[in-house]
Motif scaffolding. Structure first.
Motif, PDB file in Angstrom:
ATOM      1  N   THR A   1       4.180   2.899  14.475  1.00  0.00           N
ATOM      2  CA  THR A   1       4.773   1.625  14.889  1.00  0.00           C
ATOM      3  C   THR A   1       4.412   0.486  13.948  1.00  0.00           C
ATOM      4  O   THR A   1       4.945  -0.605  14.078  1.00  0.00           O
ATOM      5  CB  THR A   1       4.305   1.261  16.314  1.00  0.00           C
ATOM      6  OG1 THR A   1       2.872   1.182  16.329  1.00  0.00           O
ATOM      7  CG2 THR A   1       4.760   2.305  17.319  1.00  0.00           C
ATOM      8  N   ASN A   2       3.502   0.747  13.002  1.00  0.00           N
ATOM      9  CA  ASN A   2       3.099  -0.253  12.019  1.00  0.00           C
ATOM     10  C   ASN A   2       3.067   0.359  10.630  1.00  0.00           C
ATOM     11  O   ASN A   2       2.842   1.560  10.477  1.00  0.00           O
ATOM     12  CB  ASN A   2       1.711  -0.806  12.338  1.00  0.00           C
ATOM     13  CG  ASN A   2       1.658  -1.582  13.633  1.00  0.00           C
ATOM     14  OD1 ASN A   2       1.497  -1.003  14.699  1.00  0.00           O
ATOM     15  ND2 ASN A   2       1.797  -2.892  13.553  1.00  0.00           N
ATOM     16  N   ALA A   3       3.283  -0.474   9.634  1.00  0.00           N
ATOM     17  CA  ALA A   3       3.144  -0.025   8.248  1.00  0.00           C
ATOM     18  C   ALA A   3       1.676  -0.097   7.859  1.00  0.00           C
ATOM     19  O   ALA A   3       0.977  -1.052   8.183  1.00  0.00           O
ATOM     20  CB  ALA A   3       3.973  -0.905   7.327  1.00  0.00           C
ATOM     21  N   GLY A   4       1.193   0.951   7.189  1.00  0.00           N
ATOM     22  CA  GLY A   4      -0.202   0.965   6.788  1.00  0.00           C
ATOM     23  C   GLY A   4      -0.624   2.322   6.261  1.00  0.00           C
ATOM     24  O   GLY A   4       0.219   3.138   5.883  1.00  0.00           O
ATOM     25  N   ILE A   5      -1.919   2.564   6.257  1.00  0.00           N
ATOM     26  CA  ILE A   5      -2.478   3.818   5.765  1.00  0.00           C
ATOM     27  C   ILE A   5      -2.698   4.776   6.944  1.00  0.00           C
ATOM     28  O   ILE A   5      -3.356   4.433   7.917  1.00  0.00           O
ATOM     29  CB  ILE A   5      -3.813   3.597   5.040  1.00  0.00           C
ATOM     30  CG1 ILE A   5      -3.626   2.610   3.876  1.00  0.00           C
ATOM     31  CG2 ILE A   5      -4.370   4.916   4.529  1.00  0.00           C
ATOM     32  CD1 ILE A   5      -2.671   3.088   2.811  1.00  0.00           C
ATOM     33  N   GLU A   6      -2.123   5.962   6.835  1.00  0.00           N
ATOM     34  CA  GLU A   6      -2.318   6.966   7.875  1.00  0.00           C
ATOM     35  C   GLU A   6      -3.727   7.550   7.756  1.00  0.00           C
ATOM     36  O   GLU A   6      -4.138   7.982   6.680  1.00  0.00           O
ATOM     37  CB  GLU A   6      -1.282   8.079   7.725  1.00  0.00           C
ATOM     38  CG  GLU A   6      -1.445   9.200   8.743  1.00  0.00           C
ATOM     39  CD  GLU A   6      -0.536  10.383   8.446  1.00  0.00           C
ATOM     40  OE1 GLU A   6      -0.375  11.231   9.327  1.00  0.00           O
ATOM     41  OE2 GLU A   6       0.011  10.452   7.319  1.00  0.00           O
TER      42      GLU A   6
END
Length: 238
Positions: free
Chosen positions: A37-42
């Motif tokens: 649901t958010n952009a970022g680092i998995e």
């Protein structure tokens, strides 16, 4: 290697393992898929019971998500629930009297305004007020949730709190345990509660948390050591 993901991307998660979801992820009950649901680092870490997954992203404002562990302050009391503030920049959430172990109409909790509670977000719909609970809903037991008495609360970035809670290799707590014994509760809303047997050690923990969130991991040990040394020197008058 850590992967940069965006909403709609496919996650690199082993679907055969039990998975605990952290911030930035959502389980769709219709498709039975986990979606970012958010952009970022998995971030996916192995645990004794399976794996933990979340998205590492920078955010100054906390938005409740189901399953989040949070620390809140009781700010209101009504006939059947409490109002709890999770952060200064978001709406309050609801904590039902029934959301405690062994709670009933005759056996209600006795919290008061200003009390700190450790809880889990159990409902977070966009158009409705989020709800939290002070028990493990699968067992009905407290599971470490409930009233937090004494101690101190440090306010940190949600990203730093997530590292402490979800990353088992994050060294801060292990380093801190070399200097004192403590109780700790970590909320992904950017609040960390600490309590030691001695107030001076609690204060050293508090100062260490605030400083270590701003520096590289390589400097943690020296920073923590300095704060405990300063506390001892102050107590002995050196």
């Amino acid at each position: 290697m850590p992967a940069l993901i965006f909403p709609g991307d496919k996650l690199n998660i082993d679907s055969q393992k039990p998975t605990s979801l952290g911030p930035g992820l959502y389980y769709d009950p219709v498709t039975q898929e986990i979606e970012p649901t958010n952009a970022g680092i998995e971030v996916v870490t192995e645990t004794k019971r399976g794996q933990t997954a979340y998205v590492e992203f920078n955010s100054k404002r906390y938005i409740p998500a189901v399953g989040d562990y949070v620390i809140g302050v009781i700010v209101g009391q009504f006939s059947d629930s409490y109002k709890v503030s999770l952060s200064s920049f978001s709406s309050s959430v609801t904590l039902s009297y029934m959301a405690f172990p062994n709670a009933s109409k005759k056996n209600k909790p006795t919290l008061k305004i200003g009390d700190l509670v450790y809880a889990r977000v159990c409902a977070a719909e966009k158009e409705l007020e989020a709800e939290i609970e002070c028990l493990d809903s699968t067992t009905g037991k407290d599971a470490g949730f409930g009233l937090l008495e004494g101690g101190m609360v440090a306010e940190v970035s949600p990203a730093f709190a997530r590292c402490m809670l979800f990353d088992q290799k994050f060294p801060f707590l292990k380093m801190l345990s070399n200097f004192t014994q403590f109780e700790v509760a970590i909320g992904v809303n950017g609040k960390i509660w600490f309590k030691c047997d001695e107030l001076r050690n609690t204060l050293a923990c508090y100062r260490s948390i605030l400083d270590c969130q701003k520096i590289p991991v390589a400097q943690y040990k020296d920073t923590i050591k300095t704060h405990f040394k300063n506390i001892v020197n102050a107590a002995t008058g050196r």
